[in-house]
Design an enzyme around this catalytic site. Structure first.
Site, PDB file in Angstrom:
ATOM      1  N   ALA A   1      -5.667  -1.642   9.072  1.00 10.92           N
ATOM      2  CA  ALA A   1      -5.729  -0.531   8.111  1.00 10.92           C
ATOM      3  C   ALA A   1      -5.370   0.766   8.822  1.00 10.92           C
ATOM      4  CB  ALA A   1      -7.135  -0.438   7.518  1.00 10.92           C
TER       5      ALA A   1
ATOM      6  N   ALA B   1      -7.040   0.702  12.483  1.00 14.42           N
ATOM      7  CA  ALA B   1      -8.087  -0.252  12.845  1.00 14.42           C
ATOM      8  C   ALA B   1      -7.505  -1.655  12.733  1.00 14.42           C
ATOM      9  CB  ALA B   1      -9.291  -0.104  11.919  1.00 14.42           C
TER      10      ALA B   1
ATOM     11  N   GLY C   1      -7.051  10.213   4.716  1.00 14.56           N
ATOM     12  CA  GLY C   1      -6.593   9.668   3.462  1.00 14.56           C
ATOM     13  C   GLY C   1      -7.079   8.237   3.304  1.00 14.56           C
TER      14      GLY C   1
ATOM     15  N   CYS D   1      -9.901  -0.899   1.324  1.00 16.45           N
ATOM     16  CA  CYS D   1      -8.771  -0.006   1.047  1.00 16.45           C
ATOM     17  C   CYS D   1      -8.457   0.073  -0.448  1.00 16.45           C
ATOM     18  CB  CYS D   1      -7.528  -0.419   1.837  1.00 16.45           C
ATOM     19  SG  CYS D   1      -7.809  -0.502   3.617  1.00 16.45           S
TER      20      CYS D   1
END
Length: 219
Positions: free
Chosen positions: A145, A160, A79, A176
């Site tokens: 993230a 990450a 996602g 993002c």
């Protein structure tokens, strides 16, 4: 009497090309779909510079032309929107059977955030969650993230954490898909911090949050 801790094999690796790690994750996932009794896995590593797009990601968040750039870009099944990986960023790929924990994806995302928040707390830093977003922020800047894929309650992809990377690669994307919240690295708060020391902190926090016995193995 306390039940024994769940076992989780731990691969603490250096750099690995993104495609190699992706193939490996998919193999681990397929094996566990076939045999759910297999032990869980945590992989920590770094990637050479690469951009990845989630399965529903919008190309407009790229600031370069996919057809003419020399950047390595992959669209994968996690996602989330576009993100950037490079050396100096610790990437974690938990391959967990959530039937052993809780069959709740929101819970799982919050647990991954909690791992990072505990790592930051170990350095005297207060990591924040932002309502409506996934990831971890420091003073309004995103340092971690998170993007996952779950099949038959078995996870892949993960998190990450920007430790000490060259941040210029982020200038070529809207990280993002969030245009108004900048990204940052821990080195901006802790000069001289290294991925090696942070890896051990991540492993410790992960074992605490998920209540597992990490068994380090070589690949």
């Amino acid at each position: 009497m306390q039940p024994p801790l769940k076992r989780c094999f731990f691969y603490n690796l250096r750099q690995m090309p993104y495609t190699d790690a992706h193939i490996w994750q998919r193999s681990l996932l397929a094996e566990r779909i076939q045999d759910p009794s297999l032990d869980d896995v945590l992989i920590l590593l770094e990637h050479p510079p690469v951009y990845t797009l989630g399965q529903g990601a919008t190309p407009e968040f790229l600031k370069f032309d996919l057809d003419t750039s020399n950047f390595e870009v992959h669209r994968v099944e996690r996602g989330g929107e576009v993100t950037y990986h490079c050396p100096g960023q610790v990437v974690g790929y938990p391959i967990l059977n959530l039937q052993r924990y809780r069959k709740d994806l929101h819970w799982y995302l919050r647990q991954l955030e909690e791992v990072i928040i505990r790592v930051l707390a170990g350095y005297g830093l207060i990591g924040d969650r932002l309502t409506g977003f996934t990831g971890v922020w420091l003073e309004g800047r995103k340092v971690a993230a998170i993007g996952i894929k779950v099949s038959r309650w078995i996870t892949m992809h993960g998190f990450a954490l920007n430790v000490c990377p060259d941040m210029t690669g982020f200038q070529h994307i809207v990280p993002c898909g969030i245009a108004d919240k900048p990204v940052a690295s821990l080195a901006e708060w802790i000069p001289g911090i290294s991925c090696d020391e942070v890896r051990s902190q991540i492993a410790r926090a992960f074992a605490e949050v998920f209540d597992v016995d990490l068994i380090e193995v070589a690949r």
